[in-house]
Design a protein around this motif. Structure first.
Motif, mmCIF file in Angstrom:
data_model
loop_
_atom_site.group_PDB
_atom_site.id
_atom_site.type_symbol
_atom_site.label_atom_id
_atom_site.label_comp_id
_atom_site.label_asym_id
_atom_site.label_seq_id
_atom_site.Cartn_x
_atom_site.Cartn_y
_atom_site.Cartn_z
ATOM 1 N N PHE A 121 15.398 39.576 9.527
ATOM 2 C CA PHE A 121 14.490 40.529 9.251
ATOM 3 C C PHE A 121 13.786 41.014 10.562
ATOM 4 O O PHE A 121 13.556 41.998 10.842
ATOM 5 N N LEU A 122 13.263 39.887 11.305
ATOM 6 C CA LEU A 122 12.393 40.047 12.327
ATOM 7 C C LEU A 122 13.439 40.554 13.648
ATOM 8 O O LEU A 122 12.949 41.713 14.370
ATOM 9 N N LYS A 123 14.867 40.335 13.550
ATOM 10 C CA LYS A 123 15.638 40.927 14.621
ATOM 11 C C LYS A 123 15.946 42.382 14.266
ATOM 12 O O LYS A 123 15.850 43.377 15.283
ATOM 13 N N GLU A 124 15.774 42.818 12.956
ATOM 14 C CA GLU A 124 16.067 44.349 12.725
ATOM 15 C C GLU A 124 14.849 45.176 13.118
ATOM 16 O O GLU A 124 14.886 46.279 13.531
ATOM 17 N N LEU A 125 13.603 44.276 13.101
ATOM 18 C CA LEU A 125 12.419 45.290 13.577
ATOM 19 C C LEU A 125 12.062 45.037 15.219
ATOM 20 O O LEU A 125 10.995 45.445 15.613
ATOM 21 N N ASN A 126 12.919 44.417 15.921
ATOM 22 C CA ASN A 126 12.661 43.929 17.341
ATOM 23 C C ASN A 126 12.343 45.159 17.992
ATOM 24 O O ASN A 126 12.937 46.157 18.241
ATOM 25 N N GLY A 127 11.353 45.058 18.602
ATOM 26 C CA GLY A 127 10.645 46.091 19.487
ATOM 27 C C GLY A 127 9.798 47.240 18.858
ATOM 28 O O GLY A 127 9.404 47.997 19.562
ATOM 29 N N LEU A 128 9.822 47.113 17.426
ATOM 30 C CA LEU A 128 8.965 47.978 16.991
ATOM 31 C C LEU A 128 7.543 47.792 16.456
ATOM 32 O O LEU A 128 6.850 48.365 16.135
ATOM 33 N N PHE A 129 7.159 46.492 16.918
ATOM 34 C CA PHE A 129 5.916 46.008 16.675
ATOM 35 C C PHE A 129 5.029 46.376 17.763
ATOM 36 O O PHE A 129 5.512 46.486 18.808
#
Lengths: 521, 310
Positions: A121-129
């Motif tokens: 899940f976190l990988k999917e959103l990597n860089g979007l935070f």
């Protein structure tokens, strides 16, 4: 007249604002609200440790199923936390609304696990935070199965529970990662689990432990694990039963997934908008909230009114005052000063409640979800006639009680005497409080309609009925009645006040006060 | 003097509470610019009368005219009042209490504030202006309350038992304030049962007992109510003096001195002469006009004792 009353009101207001009680009241209620919301969550998250349990399962069939269920529930929680973490900290959550929303379905859990769980899940959103986003902390597991303590042998099975007892009672501790922890529960599953068919002797026989799954725990407050075991085993037993009867597994799942296609509709709303949304539900409950607020306002102000009149009486300030102002001016001034104090308190409470809710609103949430309550509330209050109606009933309702307390206070010399008077009024104040939950359920029923026409109850009951679309006769009629009642009360209170404030000694009898009304002296 | 120019006039004012008559047919006239003493024992009806004058309570019958108006409330901005039972808002600061009462009397709040500080400064309470009234001593609190009654510079000041509870120094300060008010043309009515203040201050006075007025006039007129008397001290028998013409009574005072009551017009010199002739050795001899105290005791003594016993 008005200028003098204004001066009295201003002094009353400013002096009340300086009291500790006022500010404690202001801080106290929002604090309670916040704590009431936050503490259970915090306790759930931080306070409750992981609970360890043991399972004995001679058939070897159940342990795995229970482990899987425990893990699935944990993964569900991790997923929910991840979604909420993302909503809070994504740079542009709006771009991901649909993607975030889709995780709430039951099927999404399998997808989540299949895609690598938390890490995936976190990988999917990597860089979007956003920059500075705190690292996601996996929530603590609620339950964790463990093996029997090394000192305890599983056989002989009949006496196993006696050997486990010291651990269950907390006299002995398990060693987990080098730390002593308590054993929360022991689940003893028999070799053959006899399903209890509805109506069978087995289902009603609670006395014998034989053939039952035994759930041993000295913590009776938390039923979660017991339910988990029961549901898991139950599902498996039913599934086996379906199979035994030759039913198709997939078909059974499908049938069980059927949801009742029921939507709540409101016939009063425009075509296309009939669906009952969260806004409507809130609207259903706003009245109760206002009734409660009115009640608190009356209760708090009554204390202030009594204290204020009695201070002036017991200090004999009243005499100087009455050489400068008429009793009517003094009474009006006090009434408005304290009403203003009460309203300030209410306003600050509502504002802080809104604030608390608003701060908890995360970015990226969709309008209409539970997280947008303040916005919904404001929209609702702006777009309906609720606010003016409430204000009308609120102010009249406040005056009904405040005027009464002022007149009563004027006849007492000490707070103790005033408290005795309060004892007579309290039952009248309790009735509307008791009716808060019942009125909205049947807003135009006999109880609601009858209570609406009894002036001290009118504001509470009518405010609570307003969203139930009461007949116009009731709204106009009760407002007129209430207005008339308040006018009468003000007149009567002024007469009692005039005599009462100068009186010393015993408080008067009711009959005597009635005489003051007639004679005006 | 026409009613309009009087500071206060009461005509046949009566107040009844059920069967009890607190004030009975009271008539009074207070000319402007004077200090008027309202004397009487406890329970004489002074406070009830004052409350009626201020329209805090209404008389059962009779009429009251204050500063030319039949209603005190109509002219309340021109009246200042210090009640008998003194009290202040405990949590309010000294200056703000004075300012508050002044604003109720029509002074704008800025002026009221300024005047409060000035008055406190002038009467030695400047350091306590910002103190809450509950921290002040009783005397100070009473002073603050008096200043609150005066802050709007009223024409007519009514003080109910203003001296009670004050130490001698502050009693003197209060006397100065009262005299100063008269100097500035204000009218002061005060009630008391302590005659020495009335003696020093009053231009006119009224004595009440049992709800009735029993005297009204100047202090000199009051004193004239009693016959002249002579006071003497001697170790000899005073019996021969009783036979003298003009002596109506001889009695021994609690301090051991003798008092001879004379017929009005009797010359005290004749008494002194007679003492020498009788060879009485005198250690003291004085011929004084009766004190207000004596007039008071003479007029209300029995009544006051009766009240006390009731």
């Amino acid at each position: 007249m008005l200028h003098i009353a204004f001066l009295v009101a201003a002094r009353e207001y400013l002096e009340n604002l300086k009291t500790k009680g006022f500010w404690m009241g202001i801080i106290f209620f929002p604090l309670i609200w916040t704590l009431a919301i936050k503490v259970p969550v915090l306790i759930e998250k931080k306070g409750v440790p992981t609970r360890y349990f043991v399972v004995t399962d001679p058939s070897g069939k159940w342990k795995g199923l229970i482990d899987r269920e425990v893990d699935q529930r944990h993964q569900r929680e991790v997923l929910d936390e991840l979604v909420s973490h993302a909503r809070r900290h994504l740079k542009r959550p709006a771009d991901r609304v649909d993607w975030l929303d889709h995780w709430s379905t039951a099927a999404a859990l399998d997808e989540f696990i299949a895609k690598g769980g938390q890490a995936g899940f976190l990988k999917e959103l990597n860089g979007l935070f956003e920059a500075g986003t705190p690292e996601f902390v996996e929530p603590r597991r609620h339950f964790q199965r463990t093996e029997l303590p090394t000192e305890v042998t599983e056989e002989p099975r009949e006496t196993l529970i006696d050997r486990l007892r010291p651990w269950l009672k907390g006299e002995q501790k398990l060693q987990m990662n080098g730390e002593p922890v308590g054993l929360f529960a022991a689940v003893l599953i028999p070799r053959v689990v006899q399903e209890a068919a509805p109506g069978s002797a087995k289902a009603s026989d609670k006395s014998s432990n034989e053939g039952n799954i035994q759930f041993w725990s000295d913590n009776l407050a938390d039923p979660a694990l017991e339910q988990l075991v029961s549901e898991t085993v139950g599902r498996e037993l039913r599934s086996a039963a379906y199979q035994a009867k030759g039913m198709n597994q997939a078909a059974v799942r499908e049938i069980e997934a059927i949801r009742v296609p029921l939507v709540s509709l409101n016939p009063r709303k425009a075509a296309g908008e009939e669906r009952v949304g969260l806004g409507d539900r809130i609207r259903q409950w706003i009245p109760s909230a206002f009734v409660y607020l009115l009640w608190v306002a009356v209760f708090v102000s009554s204390q202030m009114l009594l204290t204020s009149v009695i201070e002036e009486k017991s200090n004999r300030i009243i005499e100087v005052l009455l050489s400068s102002v008429t009793p009517e001016e003094l009474m009006t001034g006090k009434l408005f000063g304290i009403a203003l104090t009460g309203l300030t308190m209410l306003f600050l409470w509502i504002a802080s409640a809104m604030g608390v809710l608003y701060l908890n609103t995360s970015k990226g949430s969709v309008a209409g979800t539970a997280e947008n309550i303040p916005v919904d509330l404001i929209n609702l209050l702006q777009t309906t006639w609720l606010l003016p109606a409430f204000l009308g009933y609120f102010i009249l309702g406040f005056l009904v009680f405040a005027t009464f307390f002022l007149a009563m206070g004027s006849t007492c010399n000490t707070l103790k005497e005033a408290q005795n008077m309060m004892g007579i009024v309290m039952p009248v104040l309790i009735v509307p409080l008791l009716t808060i939950p019942f009125i909205p359920r049947d807003p135009n029923g006999t109880l609601a309609r009858v209570l609406s026409w009894i002036p001290p109850f009118t504001p509470f009951v009518m405010m609570n009925r307003v969203t139930g679309h009461p007949p116009l006769l009731d709204v106009v009629g009760t407002l007129l009645l209430l207005g008339g009642f308040v006018a009468f009360e003000l007149w009567a209170a002024a007469r009692i006040f005039r005599v009462g404030v100068l009186r010393t000694g015993q408080p008067p009898k009711w009959l005597e006060m009635a005489r003051w009304l007639r004679s005006g002296a | 003097m026409p009613v309009e120019s009087l500071a206060l006039q009461l005509q046949e004012v009566t107040k009844r509470y059920g069967d009890f008559t607190a004030v009975n047919g009271l008539s009074l006239s207070v000319p402007p610019g004077c200090i008027f003493g309202f004397l009487g024992p406890n329970g004489a009806g002074k406070t009830t009368s004052i409350r009626m004058i201020l329209e805090i309570i209404k008389p059962t019958s009779g009429s009251i005219t204050v500063l030319g108006s039949p209603s005190a409330l109509a002219v309340r901005k021109r009246i200042g009042y210090l009640p008998e039972e003194k009290g202040l808002y405990k949590k309010m600061k000294a200056w703000s209490i004075i300012a508050y009462f002044a604003t109720l009397k029509g002074v704008d709040s800025r002026t009221a504030r300024k005047r409060a500080f000035e008055l406190l400064e002038r009467y030695g309470l400047g350091a306590f202006a910002e103190k809450k009234s509950e921290t002040l001593s009783k005397g100070m609190g009473q002073k603050v309350q008096l200043l609150a009654a005066l802050a709007h510079d009223p024409e007519f000041v009514i003080l109910d038992e203003p001296f009670s509870g004050l130490d001698p120094v502050n009693q003197e300060v209060l006397e100065e304030i009262v005299v100063d008010l008269r100097r500035r043309g204000r009218t002061v009515l005060f009630s008391t049962h302590v005659m020495s203040h009335a003696e020093r201050l009053c231009d006119r006075l009224s004595i009440m007992a049992g709800g009735r007025k029993i005297f009204e006039g100047t202090p000199a007129e009051a004193r004239a109510l009693l016959p002249p008397r002579v006071r003497l001290r001697t170790s000899h028998s005073v019996a021969p003096l009783q036979q003298l013409p003009g002596v109506t009574a001889v009695r021994q005072l609690p301090d051991g001195a003798w008092e001879l009551q004379l017929v009005t017009g009797t010359d005290p010199q004749g008494i002194l002469q007679a003492c020498f002739e009788q060879r009485l050795v005198l250690s003291a001899f004085s011929a004084e006009a009766p004190a207000l105290h004596d007039v008071f005791v003479h007029l209300v003594g029995d009544e006051a004792r009766e009240v006390k016993l009731r």
